[in-house]
Enzyme design. Structure first.
Site, PDB file in Angstrom:
ATOM      1  N   GLU A 227       7.826 -10.493  -8.650  1.00 46.25           N
ATOM      2  CA  GLU A 227       8.338 -11.341  -7.566  1.00 46.25           C
ATOM      3  C   GLU A 227       7.437 -12.526  -7.259  1.00 46.25           C
ATOM      4  O   GLU A 227       7.809 -13.376  -6.450  1.00 46.25           O
ATOM      5  CB  GLU A 227       8.556 -10.491  -6.295  1.00 46.25           C
ATOM      6  CG  GLU A 227       7.293 -10.037  -5.586  1.00 46.25           C
ATOM      7  CD  GLU A 227       6.587  -8.848  -6.227  1.00 46.25           C
ATOM      8  OE1 GLU A 227       5.581  -8.392  -5.669  1.00 46.25           O
ATOM      9  OE2 GLU A 227       7.027  -8.382  -7.297  1.00 46.25           O
TER      10      GLU A 227
ATOM     11  N   GLU B  74       0.863  -1.183   0.000  1.00 46.53           N
ATOM     12  CA  GLU B  74       0.000   0.000   0.000  1.00 46.53           C
ATOM     13  C   GLU B  74       0.899   1.232   0.000  1.00 46.53           C
ATOM     14  O   GLU B  74       1.565   1.523   0.998  1.00 46.53           O
ATOM     15  CB  GLU B  74      -0.908   0.003   1.241  1.00 46.53           C
ATOM     16  CG  GLU B  74      -1.956  -1.099   1.236  1.00 46.53           C
ATOM     17  CD  GLU B  74      -3.048  -0.871   0.201  1.00 46.53           C
ATOM     18  OE1 GLU B  74      -3.207   0.272  -0.269  1.00 46.53           O
ATOM     19  OE2 GLU B  74      -3.740  -1.853  -0.142  1.00 46.53           O
ATOM     20  N   SER B  75       0.910   1.961  -1.096  1.00 55.08           N
ATOM     21  CA  SER B  75       1.859   3.069  -1.240  1.00 55.08           C
ATOM     22  C   SER B  75       1.644   4.158  -0.193  1.00 55.08           C
ATOM     23  O   SER B  75       2.613   4.683   0.371  1.00 55.08           O
ATOM     24  CB  SER B  75       1.781   3.664  -2.649  1.00 55.08           C
ATOM     25  OG  SER B  75       0.464   4.105  -2.942  1.00 55.08           O
TER      26      SER B  75
ATOM     27  N   ARG C 172      -4.230  -4.475  -8.729  1.00 55.67           N
ATOM     28  CA  ARG C 172      -4.518  -3.062  -8.480  1.00 55.67           C
ATOM     29  C   ARG C 172      -3.379  -2.204  -9.022  1.00 55.67           C
ATOM     30  O   ARG C 172      -2.861  -1.293  -8.367  1.00 55.67           O
ATOM     31  CB  ARG C 172      -4.718  -2.797  -6.976  1.00 55.67           C
ATOM     32  CG  ARG C 172      -5.970  -3.439  -6.408  1.00 55.67           C
ATOM     33  CD  ARG C 172      -6.062  -3.228  -4.896  1.00 55.67           C
ATOM     34  NE  ARG C 172      -6.076  -1.811  -4.548  1.00 55.67           N
ATOM     35  CZ  ARG C 172      -5.692  -1.321  -3.375  1.00 55.67           C
ATOM     36  NH1 ARG C 172      -5.250  -2.126  -2.437  1.00 55.67           N
ATOM     37  NH2 ARG C 172      -5.751  -0.029  -3.133  1.00 55.67           N
TER      38      ARG C 172
ATOM     39  N   HIS D 134       3.906  -7.251 -10.601  1.00 55.59           N
ATOM     40  CA  HIS D 134       4.560  -7.966  -9.497  1.00 55.59           C
ATOM     41  C   HIS D 134       5.465  -9.073 -10.052  1.00 55.59           C
ATOM     42  O   HIS D 134       5.057 -10.233 -10.115  1.00 55.59           O
ATOM     43  CB  HIS D 134       3.502  -8.587  -8.574  1.00 55.59           C
ATOM     44  CG  HIS D 134       2.810  -7.609  -7.686  1.00 55.59           C
ATOM     45  ND1 HIS D 134       3.236  -7.321  -6.408  1.00 55.59           N
ATOM     46  CD2 HIS D 134       1.718  -6.839  -7.906  1.00 55.59           C
ATOM     47  CE1 HIS D 134       2.430  -6.410  -5.873  1.00 55.59           C
ATOM     48  NE2 HIS D 134       1.510  -6.107  -6.752  1.00 55.59           N
TER      49      HIS D 134
ATOM     50  N   CYS E  64       5.012  -1.986  -8.422  1.00 58.75           N
ATOM     51  CA  CYS E  64       3.614  -1.675  -8.121  1.00 58.75           C
ATOM     52  C   CYS E  64       3.524  -0.473  -7.173  1.00 58.75           C
ATOM     53  O   CYS E  64       3.720   0.658  -7.588  1.00 58.75           O
ATOM     54  CB  CYS E  64       2.893  -2.909  -7.598  1.00 58.75           C
ATOM     55  SG  CYS E  64       1.081  -2.774  -7.719  1.00 58.75           S
TER      56      CYS E  64
END
Length: 215
Positions: free
Chosen positions: A191, A57-58, A148, A189, A88
């Site tokens: 990863e 969550e940025s 998202r 993503h 992201c």
């Protein structure tokens, strides 16, 4: 008998305040001669060859950076020329601006503008093929998971697009991986798909830079 030349060790920092840092650690551990360190304090930045800001969550991560007194130090790291990779939420945090959110604080490292949740909410997350630059990632497409995901809607001078959504995809040709000097920004993503090509590319950037960070 031929001696195998060992590549120099890369000390990789992964910001570990929130988000999927553990998945990044697991992926970098598949790359050659990488030592991963989970970063939760400013003093842990010294000695790193590179730093990763993971998905999560940025807004929460920015808030935690401020609360822990790390915001200025992480920003200085990105401005130092030492490689930094944001995926992201990390991509959003490294952008110079967020579309429609002019007051949202970011690290403002890369001269790109992003749009948050551009492809819809969590329920609209999707898998897609992306086509990277062949000389960097080979000819076969990379399978990407966009959760998202932000969209890079504007790129400034000096930004190179390294990968786009494949022409067969709904949002064909959208830039999903960009590089600006020492900065690598990714909207998906890498990863969690098992494909290590993008992580290996970033390790090579860090190895080529070959200078431990000294604040």
């Amino acid at each position: 008998r031929k001696q195998r030349t060992m590549s120099s060790k890369v000390v990789m920092g992964i910001l570990a305040l929130q988000g999927d840092f553990a998945e990044h650690v697991a992926t970098f551990n598949k790359c050659e001669n990488v030592e991963c360190r989970e970063i939760r304090k400013t003093e842990q930045l010294a000695g790193l060859h590179a730093l990763v800001i993971p998905g999560g969550e940025s807004t929460v991560m920015i808030k935690l950076l401020v609360e822990f007194g790390m915001f200025d130090a992480v920003q200085a790291f990105g401005n130092s020329g030492t490689p930094m990779f944001g995926t992201c939420a990390g991509c959003i945090m490294m952008a110079s601006g967020i579309d429609g959110m002019p007051l949202q604080k970011t690290l403002a490292l890369s001269s790109c503008t992003v749009q948050r949740n551009a492809y819809g909410a969590q329920t609209h997350s999707f898998e897609a093929s992306i086509q990277g630059k062949e000389d960097l990632f080979g000819a076969s497409p990379i399978n990407a998971l966009l959760i998202r995901a932000p969209k890079i809607i504007q790129v400034g001078e000096g930004i190179e697009v390294l990968a786009r959504l494949a022409k067969s995809e709904k949002h064909a040709d959208d830039a999903v991986l960009i590089k600006q000097g020492n900065l690598l920004l990714c909207t998906f993503h890498p990863e969690i798909t098992g494909d290590t090509r993008i992580h290996a590319y970033f390790v090579n950037l860090a190895r080529a830079h070959n200078t431990p960070y000294a604040p």
